[in-house]
Design an enzyme around this catalytic site. Structure first.
Site, PDB file in Angstrom:
ATOM      1  N   SER A 124       0.836  -1.200   0.000  1.00 33.11           N
ATOM      2  CA  SER A 124       0.000   0.000   0.000  1.00 33.11           C
ATOM      3  C   SER A 124       0.868   1.246   0.000  1.00 33.11           C
ATOM      4  O   SER A 124       1.971   1.250   0.557  1.00 33.11           O
ATOM      5  CB  SER A 124      -0.856  -0.017   1.272  1.00 33.11           C
ATOM      6  OG  SER A 124      -1.448   1.244   1.491  1.00 33.11           O
ATOM      7  N   TYR A 148      -1.455  -1.178  10.886  1.00 36.70           N
ATOM      8  CA  TYR A 148      -1.791  -1.722   9.555  1.00 36.70           C
ATOM      9  C   TYR A 148      -0.662  -1.427   8.571  1.00 36.70           C
ATOM     10  O   TYR A 148      -0.189  -2.295   7.849  1.00 36.70           O
ATOM     11  CB  TYR A 148      -3.122  -1.112   9.061  1.00 36.70           C
ATOM     12  CG  TYR A 148      -3.282  -1.174   7.561  1.00 36.70           C
ATOM     13  CD1 TYR A 148      -3.602  -2.369   6.926  1.00 36.70           C
ATOM     14  CD2 TYR A 148      -3.072  -0.029   6.772  1.00 36.70           C
ATOM     15  CE1 TYR A 148      -3.711  -2.427   5.548  1.00 36.70           C
ATOM     16  CE2 TYR A 148      -3.176  -0.085   5.399  1.00 36.70           C
ATOM     17  CZ  TYR A 148      -3.503  -1.281   4.789  1.00 36.70           C
ATOM     18  OH  TYR A 148      -3.590  -1.339   3.427  1.00 36.70           O
ATOM     19  N   LYS A 152       2.280  -3.906   6.417  1.00 42.18           N
ATOM     20  CA  LYS A 152       2.601  -3.868   4.979  1.00 42.18           C
ATOM     21  C   LYS A 152       4.113  -3.714   4.792  1.00 42.18           C
ATOM     22  O   LYS A 152       4.737  -4.421   4.006  1.00 42.18           O
ATOM     23  CB  LYS A 152       1.856  -2.725   4.282  1.00 42.18           C
ATOM     24  CG  LYS A 152       0.345  -2.915   4.190  1.00 42.18           C
ATOM     25  CD  LYS A 152      -0.013  -4.119   3.348  1.00 42.18           C
ATOM     26  CE  LYS A 152      -1.496  -4.372   3.254  1.00 42.18           C
ATOM     27  NZ  LYS A 152      -1.831  -5.674   2.648  1.00 42.18           N
TER      28      LYS A 152
END
Ligand code: UD1
Length: 337
Positions: A124, A148, A152
């Site tokens: 992302s 989060y 990644k």
């Protein structure tokens, strides 16, 4: 060539399944429906005219994954499986680290056991943290503001190290910008659980009368109209980027990172105006305080994906707004029928 889509029943996975099938690949989906619904599989089968093999497993369950690899002759994996709500990750960091890392460990270990070398990973733009300058280029500094995002970035690091240690591995890390829209058929699209966190699903639910008005999170950013600027990309374009990445992984070894974005930034109010114009529906909104963790501006330099993969986004904002509404208006309850 047979591709395993881990977490393939979700928004991006389902669209990628269609594009891979169109390009002539065989596809197998593994998903535990933690953020998706079984009905998506019927829709995928209708759209592809095929019965796509499906395994209802958690890819972090190594024994179950090993069983899948024993049954199917997998040539490459696209790893979409992971939790993705930023706010929830701040409240439940362990749940995020455990789920989003375990799935990768399990996939890499089982792939190595079965001699599968090619992996495309869903990363992302969040890994760029608070950008110092835009557009964002793959070699720029990384850093995250929430668990989060860290999952990644940590996954990117782990996969890069694995490819350094095992020269037969081919890893492609795809940094998505803001995927929106839906398949033009209106049969598959984004179906978030509960109240949407992301802008477009919120707008389509306001348009459908399910939510009263949009809250615009801040109008005092250093942007042309004061609202946040993002690089919105049609999910079908994004899906095609995965087809290009799978082709690339088949021909190259090592690790490569690609931004998947359009290179154009639009503000929240640009999106509201475009949606209203494309669909002739008014979107009532009110200005709210900034959302914690949000940044002013984020958009890609997508040149590397074009130069190396031969991929670029082709759909425009009108396509994105029309297709998002076509999906929502034809599926007022999402996949719940
Ligand atoms: C978010 C995540 C990002 C993730 C991406 C894809 C955050 C901080 N970031 O990106 O890590 O990779 O989703 O799922 O959550 N907005 C409103 N009102 C709303 C919703 C959003 O004004 O109800 C604004 C936001 O402030 C932002 C823009 O719309 O300026 C886009 O927001 P969103 O769709 O949530 O995406 P990101 O925050 O860019």
């Amino acid at each position: 060539m047979k591709i395993l889509l881990a977490g393939g029943a979700g928004f991006i996975g389902s669209h990628t399944c269609i594009e891979l099938t169109k390009a002539g690949y065989d596809v197998v989906i593994a998903d535990n429906f933690s953020n998706s619904k079984p009905e998506v599989l019927n829709r995928i089968n209708q759209l592809t005219g095929k019965e796509i093999p499906f395994y209802q497993i958690d890819v972090a369950d190594k024994a179950a994954l090993d069983g899948l690899f024993t049954q199917e002759n997998i040539d490459a994996v696209i790893h979409f499986a992971g939790y993705k709500a930023v706010g929830e990750s701040v409240e439940k960091p362990l749940m995020y680290y455990k789920n989003n890392m375990d799935s990768t460990f399990s996939l890499i270990e089982v792939m190595e056991k079965h001699g599968v070398s090619n992996l495309v990973f869903s990363s992302s733009a969040t890994v760029y943290g608070i950008p110092k300058t835009v557009p964002l280029i793959e070699g720029m500094d990384t850093g995250c503001t929430n668990p989060y995002g860290w999952t990644k970035l940590m996954n990117e690091q782990i996969l890069t190290d694995c490819a350094k240690a095992n020269s037969s591995l081919s890893i492609v890390l795809l940094r998505y910008f803001n995927p929106i829209g839906a398949h033009p058929s209106g049969r598959i699209g984004e179906d978030p659980n509960g109240i949407p966190n992301n802008l477009l699903p919120y707008i389509t639910q306001v348009a459908a009368g399910k939510l009263k008005k949009l809250g615009v999170f801040g109008n005092d950013y250093d942007t042309p109209d004061g609202t946040g600027v993002r690089d919105y990309i049609h999910v079908v374009d994004l899906a095609k980027g995965h087809v290009a990445a799978i082709d690339y992984a088949d021909k190259h070894k090592g690790t490569e990172i690609f931004n998947l974005g359009t290179g154009v930034g639009y503000s929240v109010l640009d999106i509201v105006n475009a949606f209203e114009k494309s669909n002739n529906i008014k979107i009532p909104y009110e200005i709210k305080p900034r959302r914690s963790g949000d940044i002013a501006t984020c958009y890609a330099d997508p040149a590397k994906a074009f130069n190396v993969l031969g991929w670029k986004a082709e759909k425009n904002l009108d396509d994105m707004c029309k297709d998002a509404w076509n999906w929502q208006s034809n599926n007022l309850k999402g996949y719940d029928v």
